[in-house]
Write an enzyme that holds these catalytic residues in place. Structure first.
Site, PDB file in Angstrom:
ATOM      1  CB  CYS A   7     -32.188  -4.849  -7.378  1.00 58.00           C
ATOM      2  SG  CYS A   7     -31.693  -6.215  -5.911  1.00 58.00           S
ATOM      3  CG  HIS A  36     -28.926  -6.841 -10.527  1.00 59.91           C
ATOM      4  ND1 HIS A  36     -29.481  -7.024 -11.671  1.00 59.91           N
ATOM      5  CD2 HIS A  36     -29.764  -6.635  -9.349  1.00 59.91           C
ATOM      6  CE1 HIS A  36     -30.810  -7.478 -11.224  1.00 59.91           C
ATOM      7  NE2 HIS A  36     -31.140  -6.865 -10.112  1.00 59.91           N
TER       8      HIS A  36
END
Length: 230
Positions: free
Chosen positions: A194, A178
């Site tokens: 992440c 992301h």
């Protein structure tokens, strides 16, 4: 004629000279590396629903810029994503010959992971639904839990402008690729597992990503563990 008095005086001066010390050289700090101006694609993005500011100059070293490089994994199909956590680089396979490389930030110690996942779906300006494991560590995030609908998109949402969702065997891994990376943290291990990108790069990758493609996160030689979405 060299008199006794002159001889004594010269001897004394010689003694003083022998005791004198050469001053130590003052250490000089090496000059700071000169970071060249950023490519134009790191300027502000004006046509998004929320502001995407320009990446500040003088922070991002050139090896972390988005760039076309030789494909190190020609055996993989176009669209395969390979993440090298130790070098904090993400590769998107374009062809057997070339790949697009992005600088990223990756999981901190205790939150790193590796393996092969499937790009299940992707979202523009995603809602951030904080998993229970993260809320247990950070109770102040409870208002943004899955049950409460998560954090709306926009400034302040750590998912940024785009997100790619990774699944294994049909199960959500809770790991994402992301946007909204801090350019000062790019190239470092800072997240809860992440893969974070600059918003400009996340938008670029989102536009190229292929549904169902493989996402391969290489094993790290530095750390291992279990993380969550952030």
């Amino acid at each position: 004629m060299l008199t006794r008095r002159m001889f004594v005086a010269c001897g004394a001066m010689a003694g003083l000279g022998a005791c004198a010390t050469t001053p130590e050289p003052v250490p000089v700090a090496p000059p700071a590396p000169v970071i060249p101006p950023l490519p134009a694609f790191y300027q502000a993005v004006p046509d998004e629903p929320f502001p995407v500011p320009a990446v500040p100059e003088g922070i991002l070293e050139p090896h972390l810029w988005r760039q076309e490089v030789a494909n190190l994994w020609p055996q993989h199909a176009r669209g395969t994503i390979v993440v090298d956590p130790d070098d904090a680089l993400l590769y998107f396979v374009e062809s057997p010959q070339t790949a697009t490389r992005y600088g990223v930030s990756v999981g901190a110690a205790g939150f790193a992971w590796n393996g092969t996942a499937r790009l299940q779906f992707r979202r523009e300006w995603p809602v951030w639904k904080v998993p229970a494991a993260m809320i247990a560590r950070k109770p102040e995030l409870a208002p943004y839990s899955v049950n409460k609908g998560g954090m709306p998109p926009g400034p302040g949402n750590p998912m940024g402008a785009r997100a790619l969702y990774l699944f294994q065997d049909g199960v959500d891994t809770l790991y994402r690729i992301h946007g909204d990376a801090d350019p000062r943290e790019l190239g470092r291990s800072v997240s809860s597992g992440c893969i974070r990108m600059l918003n400009q790069d996340a938008i670029h990758l989102y536009d190229r990503a292929l549904h169902g493609a493989s996402v391969i996160v290489l094993p790290s030689m530095k750390s291992s563990g279990i993380g969550g979405v952030y």
